[in-house]
Structures are given as C-alpha cells and as structure tokens.
Write an enzyme that holds these catalytic residues in place. Structure first.
Site, PDB file in Angstrom:
ATOM      1  N   GLY A 171      51.875   2.062 -25.358  1.00 10.16           N
ATOM      2  CA  GLY A 171      52.092   3.141 -26.320  1.00 10.16           C
ATOM      3  C   GLY A 171      52.720   2.658 -27.617  1.00 10.16           C
ATOM      4  N   ARG A 219      57.609  -9.302 -16.861  1.00 10.86           N
ATOM      5  CA  ARG A 219      58.521  -8.741 -17.862  1.00 10.86           C
ATOM      6  C   ARG A 219      59.897  -9.388 -17.805  1.00 10.86           C
ATOM      7  NH1 ARG A 219      56.393  -2.587 -17.394  1.00 10.86           N
ATOM      8  NH2 ARG A 219      54.918  -2.736 -19.116  1.00 10.86           N
ATOM      9  N   GLY A 251      47.920  -1.306 -21.522  1.00 10.20           N
ATOM     10  CA  GLY A 251      48.148  -1.602 -20.108  1.00 10.20           C
ATOM     11  C   GLY A 251      46.880  -1.975 -19.363  1.00 10.20           C
ATOM     12  N   LYS A 271      39.343   8.227 -23.391  1.00 13.92           N
ATOM     13  CA  LYS A 271      39.218   9.401 -24.253  1.00 13.92           C
ATOM     14  C   LYS A 271      39.382   9.135 -25.742  1.00 13.92           C
ATOM     15  CE  LYS A 271      41.266  12.649 -21.005  1.00 13.92           C
ATOM     16  NZ  LYS A 271      42.594  13.279 -20.954  1.00 13.92           N
TER      17      LYS A 271
HETATM   18  P1  ADP Z   1      44.620   0.927 -22.259  1.00 11.38           P
HETATM   19  O1  ADP Z   1      45.609   1.183 -21.142  1.00 11.38           O
HETATM   20  O2  ADP Z   1      44.225  -0.508 -22.352  1.00 11.38           O
HETATM   21  O3  ADP Z   1      45.076   1.505 -23.577  1.00 11.38           O
HETATM   22  P2  ADP Z   1      43.101   3.276 -21.626  1.00 11.38           P
HETATM   23  O4  ADP Z   1      44.211   3.749 -20.733  1.00 11.38           O
HETATM   24  O5  ADP Z   1      42.866   3.980 -22.876  1.00 11.38           O
HETATM   25  O6  ADP Z   1      43.271   1.701 -21.892  1.00 11.38           O
HETATM   26  O7  ADP Z   1      41.710   3.356 -20.836  1.00 11.38           O
HETATM   27  C1  ADP Z   1      41.515   2.757 -19.585  1.00 11.38           C
HETATM   28  C2  ADP Z   1      40.755   3.647 -18.645  1.00 11.38           C
HETATM   29  O8  ADP Z   1      39.513   4.062 -19.206  1.00 11.38           O
HETATM   30  C3  ADP Z   1      40.429   2.902 -17.370  1.00 11.38           C
HETATM   31  O9  ADP Z   1      41.077   3.520 -16.285  1.00 11.38           O
HETATM   32  C4  ADP Z   1      38.919   3.007 -17.256  1.00 11.38           C
HETATM   33  O10 ADP Z   1      38.461   3.229 -15.935  1.00 11.38           O
HETATM   34  C5  ADP Z   1      38.600   4.194 -18.137  1.00 11.38           C
HETATM   35  N1  ADP Z   1      37.207   4.154 -18.608  1.00 11.38           N
HETATM   36  C6  ADP Z   1      36.613   3.179 -19.317  1.00 11.38           C
HETATM   37  N2  ADP Z   1      35.301   3.445 -19.494  1.00 11.38           N
HETATM   38  C7  ADP Z   1      35.066   4.632 -18.893  1.00 11.38           C
HETATM   39  C8  ADP Z   1      33.891   5.440 -18.723  1.00 11.38           C
HETATM   40  N3  ADP Z   1      32.710   5.072 -19.224  1.00 11.38           N
HETATM   41  N4  ADP Z   1      34.026   6.594 -18.042  1.00 11.38           N
HETATM   42  C9  ADP Z   1      35.226   6.961 -17.528  1.00 11.38           C
HETATM   43  N5  ADP Z   1      36.356   6.255 -17.652  1.00 11.38           N
HETATM   44  C10 ADP Z   1      36.282   5.091 -18.323  1.00 11.38           C
HETATM   45 MG    MG Z   2      45.992   2.946 -19.968  1.00  6.62          MG
END
Ligand code: ADP
Ligand code: MG
Length: 400
Positions: free
Chosen positions: A381, A31, A358, A202
């Site tokens: 975000g 960063r 992230g 989620k």
């Molecule tokens: P980003 O930060 O890229 O937006 P998210 O924070 O939405 O991504 O999601 C990342 C998390 O989702 C990771 O910690 C990962 O372990 C979890 N994850 C992905 N697939 C599954 C799954 N099948 N069951 C539980 N957790 C999951």
């Molecule tokens: Mg995340």
C-alpha cells in the site's frame, strides 16, 4: 541516516510484521533480516536500540471475549530469531509505554537492544493518538523510522511520534531510505522509454495509479483481471471474466487520455480462458474480446505474452505492480512468469526495474527471478500511494 548515535537511545520503528505458523514459529524472516543493517549501524556507532513494531491486526482479530489475543500477537515470539541474527541478547518487555518499559528503556546501555511489545496492543497506535506518541517519544533521544510498509498510515509510532523529535534528531533508516530512493528513481527523470506494467484484480484498487501513469509512462501494459474492464468498455465480449461495470467510463477516459498523451496502452490480445475459477478447470486460448459466455479470462494468452515481453525488453525503466493472471494456480501462472522473465532480461540489458506489491513480489519469488530485477519493494500500500503521488504521513512527519 547520519545522526549522532553515540551514547544515545534510539527509538527505531521497524516492520517486524512476519508470518507465524500456529506454533508461533516464523515462516519467513525476510522482514527481520531487512532491518538488521539499520540496527547494526546504530549499535556499531555506540547507540542503544529500542525496537518498536506491529505484528498482525490484534485490534481486529480479538478473542471471543473482546480482549486482545496477546499470546498470538506478542512480539516475544520474535526474540530468539532476532537475537540469533544480531548475535547478541535482545531484551523484551511486554508493554510499550508503561512503567516497566520506561524503566527498561532508561537503564539501557550502549550496544544493548530492547524490543517493546506489539505497538498495536495499544488502541492509540492506529488512531494516531498524540498522547501515546508523546509517551513513546519520551523513551528515547532519537527516532529512526525503517518501516516503509506502514509509511502510508498516520499511526502513533509511524508518523505522530516523529513530531516530538526536532529535525536533526530523527531520520529514515537504511531500508526506508533505499525504498524512497528507488521509488523516486522511477518517478523523477527516468531513463526512457519507461514502461509500467499494472495487473491484479481490480481497476478500482489502482485507479489513481493508472491515471498518473497514463500521462507519465511511455507505455502502459494492463494485464490481470482489470484488463477485462478495459476490453468490455471498448465493446469486447468478455464472458464471465472479472469486470467492474461501474468503472467502464473510467476505463474509457483512461483510454482517451492515452490517445491524447501519446502513451501506448497495451491490453492482452488474447487470454487463457477457463470454464470455472478452479485449478483444474478446462482451459483454452481465446481473443480477449471474444470470450464465450460462461468462460472467464484468468491469464494473459500466448500472443499477449509476446507483445508484452517485446515492449518490456525495449524499455529502460520498468515499474511492475500486479500479476498478469491468477498466478496462485499453476494453470494461470504462465503469463506472470513470462513477464518476470522479460523484466529480468531487460534488467540484464541495463534497464532499471522496480517490482512492488504483496502478490507481485510473491509471484516474482515463485519464478526465482527476484534477484534479477533492480529493486524489490517491501511496500504494498505504501508503494502504491507513493507512486500515485499521495503524500505519505510518515515521510511528511520526518521532513516537518
Ligand atoms: P499486488 O498485491 O501485487 O498489488 P493485487 O493484490 O492487486 O496485486 O492483485 C493480485 C490478485 O489479482 C491475485 O490474487 C490474482 O489472483 C488476482 N488476479 C490476477 N488476474 C486475475 C484475473 N484475470 N481474474 C481474477 N483475478 C485475477
Ligand atoms: Mg495484493
């Protein structure tokens, strides 16, 4: 970023929210490096730079007596690295708007750099306090915002302060400009077919994004934990997989919209299932809609990887947010890796690809393919909000 910097003092909001170890050593300076071109441009054009940033959440992670943990969150820890990267001295003052900061800012000469203390040491920052913002604005002649990661927050230093500078005296920095241009490229007149790959834990985190993309994209790939809510909503047996039972209706309505809009919605045909949420769990491959009781889907399966890769490599514009599985554990990282390879291949064939979030960026870096996509966003975000179509306060304040 074409402001008359010559002879001017520039208040530059950057995102120096870097990870530090317990000895206050920077473990990843990405960063800081990302902000250098903007700082350098202002200095080269004869301006003086007053840097403003947050670091961590000092207001939330207080000392036992309730006071701010200044030693942990001070920006002073960043001075040596910043000075090294800029190849010039960097002055530091341990406050943001007090008499010391005002005096230092007032005596700053063209070509000089002053770093102010963590802007979140002041309670007014996260509250978007107008008086604090006004005092920040008084330090300088011009305002530049290069902190895309906090653009979705109406904080004093990210949005409110811009209201104290008229048009022509404020601008986005080079980094933020690129973020907005690249995210904009995905949303306005993308080359088609356009494929969005959405994963992560989620449905509820990404609901607005899913609802927007289902009408906008040609193909929507849903992987990661959120896929099981969709699969259960269609009557599938998902065992102990992550499911949001209060979102089953939402999932059905997204599926319905997909049919109405002719958007191809791809769910993982099969999954890597595990008997526990652990790196050394027993695993096997099963259809995603026929997962035995007690087992959980922690990654997309081998057939799903092929289906998804084919859809991706046929695309001209690709947006990827959210890992396909629990990539933090090697046993469940292969689906995410396969998608990273497909996105890289599509990019080689001429597609425009943007990866953000992230965890998604961490996963992409883990595969070593981060240089093989068109753009890696630094915004988590902020990027999601932008893509959802929610106005970003820091962007609106700049245009007001
Ligand atoms: P980003 O930060 O890229 O937006 P998210 O924070 O939405 O991504 O999601 C990342 C998390 O989702 C990771 O910690 C990962 O372990 C979890 N994850 C992905 N697939 C599954 C799954 N099948 N069951 C539980 N957790 C999951
Ligand atoms: Mg995340």
């Amino acid at each position: 970023m074409n402001l008359p910097f010559h002879g001017k003092k520039v208040l530059l909001r950057v995102d120096f929210n870097v990870p530090l170890d317990e000895h206050h050593r920077i473990t990843d300076d990405t960063r800081i490096r990302a902000a250098i071109p903007t700082i350098q441009k202002i200095l080269d054009e004869g301006g003086a730079v007053i840097l403003l940033s947050h670091l961590g959440r000092p207001g939330k992670k207080r000392l036992p007596d309730g006071s701010i943990d200044k030693e942990r969150f001070t920006l002073r820890h960043l001075v040596p690295r910043l000075s090294e990267l800029l190849k010039r001295p960097v002055a530091f003052v341990d406050e943001t708007v007090g008499p010391k900061a005002r005096a230092k800012a007032a005596s700053l000469l063209p070509g000089e750099v002053l770093l102010l203390e963590n802007v979140r040491f002041n309670e007014g920052e996260t509250k978007g306090d107008a008086e604090f913002a006004r005092q920040l604005a008084e330090l300088a002649d011009l305002y530049v915002n290069d902190a895309f990661g906090t653009a979705h927050r109406r904080h004093a230093s990210t949005a409110v302060v811009a209201e104290y500078f008229p048009k022509g005296k404020k601008s986005f920095g080079l980094l933020m400009q690129r973020e907005l241009e690249n995210a904009g490229k995905v949303l306005s007149h993308p080359d088609r077919p356009m494929t969005a790959i959405i994963g992560g834990a989620k449905v509820s985190d990404k609901l607005l994004l899913l609802e927007r993309l289902i009408t906008f994209a040609d193909k929507l790939i849903v992987g990661g934990g959120m896929a099981y809510t969709f699969i259960k909503a269609q009557g599938g047996k998902v065992g102990a997989s992550l499911v949001e039972d209060d979102r089953l209706d939402t999932a059905l309505s997204i599926l319905q919209t997909a049919r109405e809009q002719n958007t191809e919605l791809l769910l993982p045909y099969d999954s890597v299932i595990a008997d526990r949420f652990a790196p050394d769990a027993n695993t096997q491959i099963a259809p995603s809609n026929d997962i035995p009781d007690g087992w959980m889907g922690l990654d997309i399966g081998t057939t799903a990887r092929e289906d998804f890769a084919k859809a991706i490599t046929d695309s001209k514009t690709i947006l990827w947010n959210g890992p396909m599985g629990v990539f933090e554990m090697p046993a469940f990282a292969k689906g995410t890796e396969a998608i990273a390879h497909a996105v890289a291949e599509a990019t080689r064939k001429g597609a425009f690809s943007l990866v953000g979030g992230g965890d998604s960026v961490a996963a992409l870096k883990q595969t070593g393919l981060d240089k093989e996509v068109s753009f890696v966003s630094t915004g988590g975000g902020a990027l999601l909000k932008f893509l959802e179509g929610t106005p970003l306060p820091a962007v609106e304040a700049m245009e007001a």
